[in-house]
Enzyme design. Sequence first.
Site, PDB file in Angstrom:
ATOM      1  N   LYS A   1      11.170  -2.379 -12.672  1.00 11.92           N
ATOM      2  CA  LYS A   1      11.218  -1.589 -11.440  1.00 11.92           C
ATOM      3  C   LYS A   1      12.618  -1.028 -11.302  1.00 11.92           C
ATOM      4  CE  LYS A   1       8.369  -0.511  -8.090  1.00 11.92           C
ATOM      5  NZ  LYS A   1       6.896  -0.407  -8.163  1.00 11.92           N
TER       6      LYS A   1
ATOM      7  N   ASN B   1       1.052   7.999   0.175  1.00  8.27           N
ATOM      8  CA  ASN B   1       0.171   8.190  -0.982  1.00  8.27           C
ATOM      9  C   ASN B   1      -0.974   7.181  -0.998  1.00  8.27           C
ATOM     10  OD1 ASN B   1      -0.756   7.386  -3.682  1.00  8.27           O
ATOM     11  ND2 ASN B   1       0.478   9.100  -4.389  1.00  8.27           N
TER      12      ASN B   1
HETATM   13  P1  NAD Z   1       4.755   6.436   0.516  1.00  8.34           P
HETATM   14  O1  NAD Z   1       6.209   6.597   0.688  1.00  8.34           O
HETATM   15  O2  NAD Z   1       3.941   7.581   0.061  1.00  8.34           O
HETATM   16  O3  NAD Z   1       4.092   5.919   1.890  1.00  8.34           O
HETATM   17  C1  NAD Z   1       4.568   4.806   2.586  1.00  8.34           C
HETATM   18  C2  NAD Z   1       3.976   4.866   4.003  1.00  8.34           C
HETATM   19  O4  NAD Z   1       4.292   3.654   4.665  1.00  8.34           O
HETATM   20  C3  NAD Z   1       4.512   6.005   4.859  1.00  8.34           C
HETATM   21  O5  NAD Z   1       3.458   6.519   5.641  1.00  8.34           O
HETATM   22  C4  NAD Z   1       5.527   5.301   5.750  1.00  8.34           C
HETATM   23  O6  NAD Z   1       5.727   5.961   6.982  1.00  8.34           O
HETATM   24  C5  NAD Z   1       4.831   3.971   5.938  1.00  8.34           C
HETATM   25  N1  NAD Z   1       5.728   2.898   6.374  1.00  8.34           N
HETATM   26  C6  NAD Z   1       6.916   2.529   5.871  1.00  8.34           C
HETATM   27  N2  NAD Z   1       7.411   1.487   6.560  1.00  8.34           N
HETATM   28  C7  NAD Z   1       6.479   1.189   7.517  1.00  8.34           C
HETATM   29  C8  NAD Z   1       6.399   0.239   8.547  1.00  8.34           C
HETATM   30  N3  NAD Z   1       7.373  -0.655   8.730  1.00  8.34           N
HETATM   31  N4  NAD Z   1       5.297   0.218   9.335  1.00  8.34           N
HETATM   32  C9  NAD Z   1       4.303   1.108   9.169  1.00  8.34           C
HETATM   33  N5  NAD Z   1       4.328   2.048   8.202  1.00  8.34           N
HETATM   34  C10 NAD Z   1       5.404   2.089   7.409  1.00  8.34           C
HETATM   35  O7  NAD Z   1       4.585   5.183  -0.456  1.00  8.34           O
HETATM   36  P2  NAD Z   1       3.324   4.800  -1.329  1.00  8.34           P
HETATM   37  O8  NAD Z   1       3.498   5.358  -2.693  1.00  8.34           O
HETATM   38  O9  NAD Z   1       2.091   5.072  -0.568  1.00  8.34           O
HETATM   39  O10 NAD Z   1       3.559   3.222  -1.485  1.00  8.34           O
HETATM   40  C11 NAD Z   1       3.207   2.319  -0.457  1.00  8.34           C
HETATM   41  C12 NAD Z   1       3.233   0.912  -1.022  1.00  8.34           C
HETATM   42  O11 NAD Z   1       2.311   0.828  -2.113  1.00  8.34           O
HETATM   43  C13 NAD Z   1       4.561   0.430  -1.598  1.00  8.34           C
HETATM   44  O12 NAD Z   1       4.668  -0.966  -1.403  1.00  8.34           O
HETATM   45  C14 NAD Z   1       4.436   0.712  -3.090  1.00  8.34           C
HETATM   46  O13 NAD Z   1       5.289  -0.092  -3.879  1.00  8.34           O
HETATM   47  C15 NAD Z   1       2.974   0.340  -3.279  1.00  8.34           C
HETATM   48  N6  NAD Z   1       2.371   0.932  -4.466  1.00  8.34           N
HETATM   49  C16 NAD Z   1       2.358   2.275  -4.631  1.00  8.34           C
HETATM   50  C17 NAD Z   1       1.751   2.808  -5.760  1.00  8.34           C
HETATM   51  C18 NAD Z   1       1.646   4.290  -5.954  1.00  8.34           C
HETATM   52  O14 NAD Z   1       0.979   4.710  -6.910  1.00  8.34           O
HETATM   53  N7  NAD Z   1       2.204   5.097  -5.092  1.00  8.34           N
HETATM   54  C19 NAD Z   1       1.211   1.952  -6.741  1.00  8.34           C
HETATM   55  C20 NAD Z   1       1.224   0.568  -6.532  1.00  8.34           C
HETATM   56  C21 NAD Z   1       1.815   0.073  -5.376  1.00  8.34           C
END
Ligand code: NAD
Length: 418
Positions: free
Chosen positions: A110, A223
Site C-alpha cells: 500500500k 467509488n
Molecule cells: P472515495 O474517496 O471514492 O470515497 C470515500 C467516501 O467516504 C466519500 O464519499 C467520503 O466523503 C466518505 N467519507 C470519508 N470519511 C467519512 C466519514 N468519516 N464518515 C462518512 N463518510 C466519510 O474512496 P473509495 O475508493 O470509495 O474507498 C472507500 C473505502 O473502500 C476505503 O477504505 C478504501 O480503502 C476501500 N476500498 C476501495 C477500493 C476501490 O476500488 N476504490 C477497493 C477496495 C477497498
Amino acid sequence: MANLNDLTLSQLDQAVALVPDEHERRFINYLRYPKNEIIVNFPVFVRGKNDEIRDFVMMKGYRIQNSNLLGPYKGGIRFSDNVRLDEVKGLAFLMTIKTALLGIPLGGAKGGVKIDTSQFTEKDLARVAREYARATYRFVGGDVDIPAPDMGTTPKLMDIMTAEYQKLKKTHDTDMFTGKSIGFGGSVTRNAATGRGLVQCFQAHQAQVQDEFKTFAVQGFGNVGSNTAFLLESECLMRCVAVSDHTCMLVKTNGFDLAELRAWMDEHKVLRGYGQGQEVEAKEYWSTPCDLFVLAACEFQVCGEQARALRCGTILEGANGPVDSAADRIFQERGIAVIPDVLCNAGGVFVSYLEWVGNRKRMQLSEEEENAKLDTIMLKTYNKVAYLSREMRCTLRQAAYLLALRTLNYHYDRKHVD
Ligand code: NAD
C-alpha cells in the site's frame, strides 16, 4: 484501539488461535512485519488557482511492501490527510490477505501521500502524483510492485504516474500501475469492480442465509459506496434508506432516488446541501432500521457505540478496517453477520490483476469477460469462506484469514528451507 496495523494483527492472531498447530510460530511472526517500509520526502511546486508558482511544499509519501510471497507487491495509493505509517502498514497487510484469499499471483502493498486534497487544484494534485512517482519509481515495476488508485487518487493520476515511470525507465510497458484510464491500458470495469464484487458476495450470502433483504444504509458515497448502492438497487431491488459522507448524514425511510443523488454528487462532490431526506445526527443515522449496512468510507467508523446502536442484520465491509475489535465482538454477541473487507472488497484487486495480465499480453478483455471472471471468483471465494466458517464454527473474517494463511504458508514453506 485506533491503529489499523494493530487491528489487522489482532485479526490475524484471532484466526491463528483457532488452529494453534496448523502454522509454525516463525511463519506467523514473519507475516507480522512488512518486508519493506519505504518513506520518501519530496518537493512539489504548488501553483494554485492562478497557475503561478505559489509555494514550494515538502510532501511525505509512503510505500509499504508487505509480502511478495505469491508474486509482485500489489496495492493502492491513497492521497489523504490521515495517511500515517501505521495506517499504510495495516492496509498493506490486508492486501496480502486479499490476494492470497483470491489465490492470484500477487502480494500485498500500500502507498500514500499525506495531503489534504481539498486544498489543492486538480493540476497541483497531478504534480504531486508525478513527484511521488519520481520519488518511488525505483521500488515499482510490473515484476516488482504494482500500485493502483485508492481514496483520493484517480485513473488520471495513475496515467500520470505510469507516464512518469515510462519516461524514467525508457519503456512503453504499462503493467507497473493498474486502475489506469481505459485509453491508457486500464480495464473497462475497474471503476465499478469493487462495488460489483461487494454485491456478488452479498448475493451469495443472501442465497445461503435465505433471509429477505429489502433495505440498506450506506456510509460513504464515493467509488465503492455509490457503485454498491446502485447495484443493490438495480440487481437486488433493495431500497437505500440512509446515506452519509464526510459532510452529512441523511435518512429517508421510503428510499432515496439514487440516480438523482449521483447527479447531485457529480456536480457538487459532497452530500451536504442535497435537498432529499432528513439530515440527522450520528446516533439516529447509525440506528436507522435496515436489513444491510454497507460501510464504504474508511477505517474505524464502527466502534462499540455504533455497534450497539446498529439495527441491521448484516454488515458489508466495503471499506478497509471499518469495524474495530470491540465492535466485531458485539456483532458476534448480537448475531449480526459481518461480510469482511478482505473477502467482499477484493473485487477491485482482482480486476487490477486482469488489467496487469492484459497489459503484459498487450491485450484487453471485454466488459463481459471481465465481469464474468469477477463474478465467478467472488462467488467461489465467498462459498469457500462460508463453508470453512460453518465447519470451524467461526466468523467469516476468521475463515477468510485461515484460507489466506494456508496459501501463504504453502509458499513460505517452499521458499524458506532451513
Ligand atoms: P472515495 O474517496 O471514492 O470515497 C470515500 C467516501 O467516504 C466519500 O464519499 C467520503 O466523503 C466518505 N467519507 C470519508 N470519511 C467519512 C466519514 N468519516 N464518515 C462518512 N463518510 C466519510 O474512496 P473509495 O475508493 O470509495 O474507498 C472507500 C473505502 O473502500 C476505503 O477504505 C478504501 O480503502 C476501500 N476500498 C476501495 C477500493 C476501490 O476500488 N476504490 C477497493 C477496495 C477497498
